[in-house]
Design an enzyme around this catalytic site. Structure first.
Site, PDB file in Angstrom:
ATOM      1  N   GLU B 222       5.983 -24.284  16.407  1.00 20.86           N
ATOM      2  CA  GLU B 222       4.590 -24.463  15.982  1.00 20.86           C
ATOM      3  C   GLU B 222       3.624 -23.655  16.833  1.00 20.86           C
ATOM      4  O   GLU B 222       2.413 -23.641  16.560  1.00 20.86           O
ATOM      5  CB  GLU B 222       4.202 -25.951  16.048  1.00 20.86           C
ATOM      6  N   ASP B 251       9.339 -19.867  29.499  1.00 25.56           N
ATOM      7  CA  ASP B 251       9.114 -19.011  30.669  1.00 25.56           C
ATOM      8  C   ASP B 251       8.318 -17.771  30.283  1.00 25.56           C
ATOM      9  O   ASP B 251       7.456 -17.315  31.048  1.00 25.56           O
ATOM     10  CB  ASP B 251      10.454 -18.613  31.300  1.00 25.56           C
TER      11      ASP B 251
END
Lengths: 312, 312
Positions: B222, B251
């Site tokens: 999303e 990350d």
């Protein structure tokens, strides 16, 4: 002095997990590492009984450094030859839920032809500098070495006056016997693979025809049989069947054979010790460990059967 | 300069086997090792895009040496603090038969209180000596460190004029927000664990009440939402749903947030980059890898929705 050679030394790592579930992520609750490989186990057993031994072979990289550091910590005298590749690890995942061991064996380093030529010369010089009278050659070969690696080492040792014991299988065993080692110690599966025979006297005779002098066949819970150059056969049974860890039992047997050769003992004595050490090793959780008091108990339980083999 | 901190750095080892069968012995057909840990992945992503970054944190022992050697080989600038324990390994067993990953995570070193006090001072001096303007604090803590470790590092960084981005969960996140970091980046599960809320604006407001300035919530496919100190909310959706490797997507998002902070970019720009980098990272087989051309494609696919959060 006994020299125990491990060409494919390993760092044996154990991971304890709650339960092994393929496809999931596991927290390792406890882990430890220990120098391994069959020749290192032979050295460890001899060391445990106070018999002078030096561990040698090939190690490399940071894993090799950890192997040597572990030998140092255990007080096992070592004199390894450095190679360029990184020594292999084995990872043994022990499930607390089932007790199962799931093992992952790294392939280990690839040894270059020039590296092997140099290592062969170095091991030869170690036989001399340590005044080795017996050289044990145990276990698999790292990638890159010819199947004749143990055959070459048998010649190197004999040229320097040392007796040789070979514990190997397959093509490496087949090549080694052609170099006339003093003792070979196949197990039943290795004997059948090398000779096509499951009959110990017949299989041993076949190995002797190929060049081996004395042949010791280890038969697990049944003990071991030696077929000597003159056709005499001695079988030693361990007595009570023991539950435990068979890993390392063969290495304990090789250690006893080396000790007997070094002392010039008769085969009745040596094979009795070999079966007693092997049985005592089964009771230890870690390969290479041995309890001297347990060896005494196992020695008193063995039965010796002597006879002579019918030669073909 | 961006400083990416990994307190629990790892050597990520991959073993390929034909098929994983619990209780049996496996030949590892291929193995490789790579420096890992969330902060190292952040540094790797920034390095891949040519953005100046230095990887730091704690490493120790021979595994720590291998972590540093891998960063060196990859050209990632590093300046790690040495600890006494051995850095952890993770072993990922990939089955060729099923494609499944079965992962074993070592616990890693235990850091002593004195070691941590010294490391905190050293990392502070690294912030100064490398003139860091942004410090990323990513991932779990090694054993022995207090839950306030990131809170302490947030203060150390702020005292030296650097902005901070915290990517953590649980008690470590809860402690960190109390030290007023500039950005925290929980995912939805971490947001719910920290605040009890699955509603992004409400949960983010709760983290801000606890001390965080800007809150970025990553929501997988999303995209992500930032809730800013002034109550403005921006959500960026990645467009097409991508199949791939979600490890390392967070990350990459943290890396983009650090780059945006370092450049003083507005949140619309930074969050667009963050979602584009994260989506591009999903397409890479290895965490920490990023293809600049793919980032360009992903950037053109995002949609930006701006609004304002209702404060409680």
């Amino acid at each position: 002095m006994i020299l125990a050679v491990t060409l494919n030394a390993a760092l044996d790592v154990t991971y304890e997990v709650d339960a092994l579930v393929p496809g999931s992520t596991h927290r390792v609750t406890t882990s430890w590492a220990r120098a391994g490989g069959k020749g290192i186990n032979v050295a460890s057993v001899l060391h445990a009984l106070g018999i002078p031994v030096i561990a040698t072979g090939l190690v490399g990289g940071s894993t090799g450094d950890l192997i040597v550091a572990d030998l140092e910590a255990r007080g096992i005298v070592h004199d390894f030859v450095a190679v360029n590749g990184d020594s292999r690890r084995t990872v043994n995942v022990v499930s607390a839920a089932t007790g199962d061991s799931t093992i992952f064996n790294e392939a280990g380093p690839v040894i270059g032809a020039d590296e092997w030529t140099a290592a062969l010369a170095t091991i030869g010089s170690l036989v001399e500098s340590h005044a080795a009278t017996v050289v044990a050659l145990s276990g698999s070969l790292p990638r890159g070495l010819p199947d004749t690696a143990y055959a070459q080492l048998v010649e190197v040792a004999r040229d320097r006056g040392a007796l040789t014991v070979v514990d190997a299988g397959g093509a490496v065993l087949a090549a080694a016997v052609a170099a006339h080692p003093d003792v070979v110690k196949p197990n039943l599966a290795e004997l059948e693979a090398a000779t096509g025979s499951t009959d110990i006297p017949a299989g041993a005779a076949a190995l002797r025809d190929l060049g081996a002098r004395d042949v010791v066949v280890s038969a697990g819970a049944e003990g071991a049989t030696v077929v000597q150059a003159d056709g005499r056969v001695i079988t030693v049974h361990p007595g009570a069947r023991l539950a435990g860890n068979p890993t390392g039992a063969g290495d304990a047997m090789v250690a006893a054979i080396c000790a007997g050769l070094a002392d010039g003992d008769p085969w009745t004595t040596t094979l009795t010790e070999a079966v007693a050490w092997s049985a005592a090793a089964v009771l230890e959780p870690l390969a290479g460990e041995l309890d001297a008091a347990e060896v005494v108990r196992r020695r008193s339980a063995v039965t010796v059967v002597a006879g002579s083999a019918e030669r073909r």
